[in-house]
Design a protein around this motif. Structure first.
Motif, mmCIF file in Angstrom:
data_model
loop_
_atom_site.group_PDB
_atom_site.id
_atom_site.type_symbol
_atom_site.label_atom_id
_atom_site.label_comp_id
_atom_site.label_asym_id
_atom_site.label_seq_id
_atom_site.Cartn_x
_atom_site.Cartn_y
_atom_site.Cartn_z
ATOM 1 N N ARG A 125 1.871 9.444 35.312
ATOM 2 C CA ARG A 125 0.419 9.261 35.352
ATOM 3 C C ARG A 125 -0.024 9.060 36.798
ATOM 4 O O ARG A 125 0.709 8.509 37.614
ATOM 5 C CB ARG A 125 0.003 8.035 34.538
ATOM 6 N N CYS A 126 -1.231 9.478 37.071
ATOM 7 C CA CYS A 126 -1.813 9.251 38.394
ATOM 8 C C CYS A 126 -2.231 7.783 38.480
ATOM 9 O O CYS A 126 -2.730 7.217 37.504
ATOM 10 C CB CYS A 126 -3.036 10.126 38.597
ATOM 11 N N GLU A 128 -4.516 4.700 39.008
ATOM 12 C CA GLU A 128 -5.966 4.550 38.870
ATOM 13 C C GLU A 128 -6.553 4.025 40.173
ATOM 14 O O GLU A 128 -5.910 3.299 40.900
ATOM 15 C CB GLU A 128 -6.280 3.578 37.728
#
Length: 129
Positions: A125-126, A128
Protein backbone atom coordinates in the motif's frame (compact mmCIF):
# COMPACT_ATOMS: atom_id res chain seq x y z
CA UNK A 1 -19.38 9.34 -38.36
CA UNK A 2 -21.41 12.46 -37.68
CA UNK A 3 -22.29 12.87 -33.99
CA UNK A 4 -25.93 13.52 -34.94
CA UNK A 5 -26.38 10.03 -36.42
CA UNK A 6 -29.18 8.27 -34.53
CA UNK A 7 -28.41 5.36 -32.21
CA UNK A 8 -30.30 2.78 -34.24
CA UNK A 9 -28.23 3.57 -37.36
CA UNK A 10 -24.99 3.52 -35.36
CA UNK A 11 -26.01 0.15 -33.94
CA UNK A 12 -26.75 -1.24 -37.40
CA UNK A 13 -23.41 0.03 -38.74
CA UNK A 14 -21.66 -1.66 -35.84
CA UNK A 15 -23.49 -4.92 -36.53
CA UNK A 16 -22.66 -4.81 -40.24
CA UNK A 17 -19.00 -4.01 -39.59
CA UNK A 18 -18.74 -6.62 -36.83
CA UNK A 19 -20.11 -9.34 -39.12
CA UNK A 20 -17.50 -8.52 -41.76
CA UNK A 21 -14.45 -7.87 -39.60
CA UNK A 22 -15.29 -9.55 -36.24
CA UNK A 23 -14.55 -6.27 -34.55
CA UNK A 24 -15.86 -2.81 -35.21
CA UNK A 25 -13.28 -0.41 -33.94
CA UNK A 26 -14.55 2.77 -32.38
CA UNK A 27 -18.24 2.70 -33.34
CA UNK A 28 -19.32 1.79 -29.77
CA UNK A 29 -17.70 5.04 -28.65
CA UNK A 30 -20.13 7.07 -30.78
CA UNK A 31 -22.24 9.28 -28.46
CA UNK A 32 -25.52 7.83 -29.75
CA UNK A 33 -24.53 4.17 -29.77
CA UNK A 34 -26.23 3.52 -26.43
CA UNK A 35 -29.43 5.30 -27.45
CA UNK A 36 -30.57 2.23 -29.40
CA UNK A 37 -32.69 0.01 -27.20
CA UNK A 38 -30.53 -2.04 -24.82
CA UNK A 39 -32.87 -4.97 -25.47
CA UNK A 40 -31.32 -5.18 -28.94
CA UNK A 41 -28.15 -6.25 -27.26
CA UNK A 42 -29.25 -8.14 -24.18
CA UNK A 43 -31.88 -10.36 -25.75
CA UNK A 44 -30.31 -11.02 -29.12
CA UNK A 45 -30.09 -14.68 -30.07
CA UNK A 46 -26.80 -13.92 -31.83
CA UNK A 47 -23.95 -14.40 -29.30
CA UNK A 48 -21.96 -11.74 -31.18
CA UNK A 49 -24.63 -9.15 -30.38
CA UNK A 50 -25.28 -9.75 -26.65
CA UNK A 51 -21.84 -8.44 -25.60
CA UNK A 52 -22.77 -5.02 -27.01
CA UNK A 53 -24.67 -4.37 -23.77
CA UNK A 54 -21.25 -3.91 -22.17
CA UNK A 55 -20.94 -0.64 -24.12
CA UNK A 56 -24.14 0.72 -22.53
CA UNK A 57 -23.01 2.13 -19.16
CA UNK A 58 -26.55 3.03 -18.09
CA UNK A 59 -28.04 -0.34 -19.06
CA UNK A 60 -30.96 -1.40 -16.88
CA UNK A 61 -29.76 -3.07 -13.68
CA UNK A 62 -32.23 -5.94 -14.17
CA UNK A 63 -30.88 -6.64 -17.64
CA UNK A 64 -27.26 -6.59 -16.49
CA UNK A 65 -28.07 -8.79 -13.50
CA UNK A 66 -29.91 -11.29 -15.70
CA UNK A 67 -27.00 -11.50 -18.14
CA UNK A 68 -24.73 -12.58 -15.32
CA UNK A 69 -26.49 -15.96 -15.80
CA UNK A 70 -25.94 -16.03 -19.60
CA UNK A 71 -24.95 -19.49 -20.87
CA UNK A 72 -21.83 -18.05 -22.53
CA UNK A 73 -18.94 -17.82 -20.01
CA UNK A 74 -17.32 -14.99 -22.01
CA UNK A 75 -20.57 -13.00 -21.73
CA UNK A 76 -20.70 -13.56 -17.97
CA UNK A 77 -17.11 -12.28 -17.67
CA UNK A 78 -18.01 -9.15 -19.65
CA UNK A 79 -21.04 -8.52 -17.46
CA UNK A 80 -18.97 -8.99 -14.29
CA UNK A 81 -17.13 -5.82 -15.41
CA UNK A 82 -20.32 -3.80 -16.03
CA UNK A 83 -20.67 -0.68 -13.82
CA UNK A 84 -24.45 -1.18 -13.46
CA UNK A 85 -23.99 -4.51 -11.70
CA UNK A 86 -25.28 -4.20 -8.11
CA UNK A 87 -22.66 -4.44 -5.36
CA UNK A 88 -24.16 -7.62 -3.91
CA UNK A 89 -23.72 -9.34 -7.29
CA UNK A 90 -20.20 -7.92 -7.62
CA UNK A 91 -19.37 -9.53 -4.28
CA UNK A 92 -20.88 -12.84 -5.46
CA UNK A 93 -18.69 -12.64 -8.58
CA UNK A 94 -15.64 -12.32 -6.33
CA UNK A 95 -16.43 -15.80 -4.99
CA UNK A 96 -16.92 -17.37 -8.45
CA UNK A 97 -13.61 -18.71 -9.84
CA UNK A 98 -14.80 -18.04 -13.41
CA UNK A 99 -15.61 -14.38 -12.67
CA UNK A 100 -13.21 -13.40 -9.88
CA UNK A 101 -10.57 -11.90 -12.18
CA UNK A 102 -13.05 -10.15 -14.49
CA UNK A 103 -14.94 -8.50 -11.63
CA UNK A 104 -11.74 -6.77 -10.50
CA UNK A 105 -12.15 -4.54 -13.57
CA UNK A 106 -15.59 -3.40 -12.43
CA UNK A 107 -15.49 0.33 -11.56
CA UNK A 108 -18.21 -0.30 -8.96
CA UNK A 109 -16.07 -2.80 -7.03
CA UNK A 110 -15.93 -1.55 -3.45
CA UNK A 111 -12.51 -0.12 -2.57
CA UNK A 112 -12.18 -2.30 0.52
CA UNK A 113 -12.58 -5.42 -1.64
CA UNK A 114 -9.90 -4.20 -4.02
CA UNK A 115 -7.58 -3.45 -1.08
CA UNK A 116 -8.17 -6.94 0.29
CA UNK A 117 -7.31 -8.54 -3.06
CA UNK A 118 -4.17 -6.43 -3.45
CA UNK A 119 -3.13 -7.23 0.13
CA UNK A 120 -3.60 -10.96 -0.54
CA UNK A 121 -1.30 -10.87 -3.57
CA UNK A 122 1.31 -8.79 -1.75
CA UNK A 123 0.97 -5.41 -3.45
CA UNK A 124 2.28 -2.85 -0.95
CA UNK A 125 0.00 0.00 0.00
CA UNK A 126 1.07 3.57 -0.57
CA UNK A 127 1.77 5.49 2.63
CA UNK A 128 -1.05 7.86 3.52
CA UNK A 129 -0.44 11.54 3.64
Amino acid sequence: MPPTLDGETVFQLYRDDFEHTRGAGRIPLHPNFASAAAAHYADAPDPATRPLISFVPDAPVGTVSRLLKDPDPQMRRRIAKHPALPVELILECCEDPDLATAVLWNPSLPAEVMHKVLDEVGVPRCPEG
